[in-house]
Scaffold this active site. Structure first.
Site, PDB file in Angstrom:
ATOM      1  N   HIS A 130     -10.173  -6.598  -1.724  1.00 35.31           N
ATOM      2  CA  HIS A 130     -11.210  -6.464  -0.698  1.00 35.31           C
ATOM      3  C   HIS A 130     -12.414  -5.822  -1.389  1.00 35.31           C
ATOM      4  O   HIS A 130     -12.489  -4.605  -1.528  1.00 35.31           O
ATOM      5  CB  HIS A 130     -10.706  -5.608   0.466  1.00 35.31           C
ATOM      6  CG  HIS A 130      -9.621  -6.275   1.244  1.00 35.31           C
ATOM      7  ND1 HIS A 130      -9.850  -7.413   1.994  1.00 35.31           N
ATOM      8  CD2 HIS A 130      -8.299  -6.000   1.375  1.00 35.31           C
ATOM      9  CE1 HIS A 130      -8.714  -7.794   2.564  1.00 35.31           C
ATOM     10  NE2 HIS A 130      -7.760  -6.969   2.200  1.00 35.31           N
TER      11      HIS A 130
ATOM     12  N   ASN B 286       1.981  -5.017  -3.233  1.00 33.99           N
ATOM     13  CA  ASN B 286       0.638  -5.481  -2.890  1.00 33.99           C
ATOM     14  C   ASN B 286      -0.199  -4.258  -2.513  1.00 33.99           C
ATOM     15  O   ASN B 286       0.277  -3.359  -1.811  1.00 33.99           O
ATOM     16  CB  ASN B 286       0.767  -6.433  -1.686  1.00 33.99           C
ATOM     17  CG  ASN B 286      -0.522  -7.123  -1.295  1.00 33.99           C
ATOM     18  OD1 ASN B 286      -1.161  -7.770  -2.127  1.00 33.99           O
ATOM     19  ND2 ASN B 286      -0.901  -6.998  -0.028  1.00 33.99           N
TER      20      ASN B 286
ATOM     21  N   GLU C 144       0.814  -1.233   0.000  1.00 33.95           N
ATOM     22  CA  GLU C 144       0.000   0.000   0.000  1.00 33.95           C
ATOM     23  C   GLU C 144       0.839   1.271   0.000  1.00 33.95           C
ATOM     24  O   GLU C 144       0.585   2.184   0.779  1.00 33.95           O
ATOM     25  CB  GLU C 144      -0.955  -0.014   1.207  1.00 33.95           C
ATOM     26  CG  GLU C 144      -1.837  -1.248   1.251  1.00 33.95           C
ATOM     27  CD  GLU C 144      -2.737  -1.329   2.488  1.00 33.95           C
ATOM     28  OE1 GLU C 144      -2.601  -0.484   3.386  1.00 33.95           O
ATOM     29  OE2 GLU C 144      -3.561  -2.261   2.536  1.00 33.95           O
TER      30      GLU C 144
ATOM     31  N   ASP D 193     -11.944 -10.799  -0.240  1.00 32.64           N
ATOM     32  CA  ASP D 193     -13.200 -11.035   0.473  1.00 32.64           C
ATOM     33  C   ASP D 193     -14.256 -10.155  -0.178  1.00 32.64           C
ATOM     34  O   ASP D 193     -13.934  -9.204  -0.885  1.00 32.64           O
ATOM     35  CB  ASP D 193     -13.106 -10.850   2.007  1.00 32.64           C
ATOM     36  CG  ASP D 193     -12.455  -9.570   2.470  1.00 32.64           C
ATOM     37  OD1 ASP D 193     -12.390  -8.592   1.681  1.00 32.64           O
ATOM     38  OD2 ASP D 193     -12.030  -9.517   3.636  1.00 32.64           O
TER      39      ASP D 193
ATOM     40  N   GLU E 294      -5.912 -11.107  -1.032  1.00 31.48           N
ATOM     41  CA  GLU E 294      -6.720 -10.887   0.177  1.00 31.48           C
ATOM     42  C   GLU E 294      -8.211 -10.812  -0.145  1.00 31.48           C
ATOM     43  O   GLU E 294      -8.952 -10.019   0.444  1.00 31.48           O
ATOM     44  CB  GLU E 294      -6.276  -9.576   0.874  1.00 31.48           C
ATOM     45  CG  GLU E 294      -4.797  -9.535   1.209  1.00 31.48           C
ATOM     46  CD  GLU E 294      -4.357  -8.286   1.969  1.00 31.48           C
ATOM     47  OE1 GLU E 294      -5.235  -7.548   2.468  1.00 31.48           O
ATOM     48  OE2 GLU E 294      -3.143  -8.057   2.058  1.00 31.48           O
TER      49      GLU E 294
HETATM   50  C1  XIL Z   1      -6.057  -6.470   8.419  1.00 25.74           C
HETATM   51  C2  XIL Z   1      -6.286  -7.667   9.342  1.00 25.74           C
HETATM   52  O1  XIL Z   1      -7.188  -8.537   8.715  1.00 25.74           O
HETATM   53  C3  XIL Z   1      -6.804  -7.234  10.677  1.00 25.74           C
HETATM   54  O2  XIL Z   1      -6.801  -8.324  11.576  1.00 25.74           O
HETATM   55  C4  XIL Z   1      -5.959  -6.104  11.261  1.00 25.74           C
HETATM   56  O3  XIL Z   1      -6.546  -5.635  12.458  1.00 25.74           O
HETATM   57  C5  XIL Z   1      -5.823  -4.972  10.262  1.00 25.74           C
HETATM   58  O4  XIL Z   1      -5.291  -5.473   9.042  1.00 25.74           O
HETATM   59  N1  XIL Z   1      -4.763  -4.795   3.777  1.00 25.74           N
HETATM   60  C6  XIL Z   1      -3.725  -5.566   4.254  1.00 25.74           C
HETATM   61  C7  XIL Z   1      -3.961  -6.447   5.411  1.00 25.74           C
HETATM   62  O5  XIL Z   1      -2.649  -5.598   3.640  1.00 25.74           O
HETATM   63  O6  XIL Z   1      -2.801  -6.600   6.192  1.00 25.74           O
HETATM   64  C8  XIL Z   1      -5.097  -5.946   6.263  1.00 25.74           C
HETATM   65  O7  XIL Z   1      -5.352  -6.919   7.294  1.00 25.74           O
HETATM   66  C9  XIL Z   1      -6.333  -5.699   5.449  1.00 25.74           C
HETATM   67  C10 XIL Z   1      -6.052  -4.657   4.395  1.00 25.74           C
END
Ligand code: XIL
Length: 378
Positions: free
Chosen positions: A260, A224, A181, A291, A289
């Site tokens: 996400h 990422n 990020e 979801d 990641e």
């Molecule tokens: C999130 C986790 O799922 C949580 O448990 C934590 O409190 C905050 O981070 N992008 C990322 C991940 O790269 O590391 C993040 O994970 C979600 C967004």
């Protein structure tokens, strides 16, 4: 290519009733005990349904938001969770356990306990590991963000951290999210909230990749980010930066989209094309990641239509990755709503994972499994 080759092997193995061992997914003792001869039960599992060389991953729940919930560490204490984790997946990503605030809690002290346990679990279950993450603006310990370090000291802190953490797991991590990020949604480098870029300038990003590569020459090193599924200002910034770094010989190997997603917004229909342009630069790509959250109805129970829409998003994200040659790693950010970060971070939203709180499979689970099976069968 990968599906045709695999189909031949699969047919031969099925004819002989042989256990099918392919790619990195080399050991699943639990599956061997469960699947009767002639049964196709193994292929009901995501990891076994996948084409050869294509890994299906999940985040391993622990740390981060979990620490403020009223349950014990999921990875350590939830037997059902661990069983599914070992059976369904061929890749794991520590959700928080390799982040700075977990693994490096004091300047002169590392805490490798949870990360070690995940890497050992993965090896026992024939899984690969995605390391997450080394250079990020978030989840950094107070000793770092509030410390009063000179630029030279900060640079040495980052170098030493990368050498230590990447070095500890050298040869055991398939992909590392080296930089996480680093751009905002406008495609501007995070020059204020990212401590490394703010204090040391943008060149520190290249150094992070160099140091990681020195510590583990085998690991594939990734950028990422979220909101980079589409061709947009943010993904364009990565596209430009990656070309510059490759021209300078910096060891960058991959570009990954977190994905996400929310059913509030349309599916990013150009995901495949976006992955393809990074693929054309010679990079690996990955979905890291995924979801798919949704606005929770008053009843708390999503309608069949909402579940169908969610399944469609999961399926399309997977299909986009499967369609791109160098996209061989597909990870969902947890598999059960029980431990999802979504309700904690997105008010009024939830139901984002492929299984319910009690591990009931949703249509999204079957959409993934069937899409993997179809790809394997070519
Ligand atoms: C999130 C986790 O799922 C949580 O448990 C934590 O409190 C905050 O981070 N992008 C990322 C991940 O790269 O590391 C993040 O994970 C979600 C967004």
């Amino acid at each position: 290519m990968r599906s045709i080759r695999f189909a031949t092997v699969a047919l031969a193995a099925a004819a002989l009733s042989l256990p099918l061992v392919t790619g990195v997914a080399t050991a699943d003792p639990a599956a061997d005990q469960q699947a009767a001869p002639h049964s196709n039960a193994r292929f009901d599992r995501l990891r076994w349904a996948a084409p050869e060389g294509f890994v299906v991953g999940t985040a391993v729940a622990g740390g981060g938001h979990h620490l403020s919930q009223d349950y014990p560490d999921p990875f350590t204490y939830d037997a059902e969770y661990r069983k599914i984790l070992g059976r369904q997946f061929s890749s794991v990503s520590p959700e928080n356990q390799m982040k700075w605030d977990s693994i490096h809690p004091e300047k002169d002290r590392y805490d490798f306990g949870q990360a070690d346990a995940i890497v050992e679990f993965a090896e026992k279950h024939g899984q690969v590991v995605r390391g997450h993450t080394l250079l990020w603006h978030s989840q950094n310990p107070a000793w770092l963000t509030q410390g009063n370090f000179s630029k030279a000291e900060l640079r040495e802190i980052l170098r030493e951290h990368i050498a230590t953490v990447v070095g500890r797991y050298a040869g055991r991590i398939q992909q590392w999210d080296v930089a996480n990020e680093i751009f905002d949604d406008q495609g501007k480098l995070r020059t204020t909230d990212n401590i490394w870029i703010r204090e040391l300038g943008p060149g520190i990003v290249a150094d992070a990749f160099r140091w990681a590569h020195e510590a583990d020459p085998k690991a594939k090193l990734f950028f990422n980010d979220y909101n980079v599924e589409s061709v947009n200002a943010k993904s364009n910034s990565y596209y430009t930066l990656v070309q510059q770094l490759l021209a300078q010989g910096v060891p960058v190997h991959g570009f990954s989209v977190q994905a996400h997603l929310s059913t509030r917004y349309g599916f990013p229909g150009d995901l495949e094309n976006n992955l393809r342009r990074f693929d054309a630069l010679g990079l690996e790509t990955a979905v890291t990641e995924l979801d798919v959250r949704m606005d929770l109805p008053e009843s708390g129970v999503p309608t069949a239509e909402m579940e169908r829409k969610q399944a469609d998003y999961y399926q399309r994200a997977l299909s986009a990755c499967l369609a791109v040659d160098g996209c061989n790693s597909f990870t969902i950010w947890g598999f059960t709503d029980k431990y999802s970060w979504v309700p904690v971070f997105f008010e009024g939203e939830g139901f984002a994972n492929v299984m319910t709180d009690d591990y009931t499979r949703k249509p999204a689970f079957y959409a993934l499994r069937d899409t993997l099976k179809a790809a394997r069968q070519g």
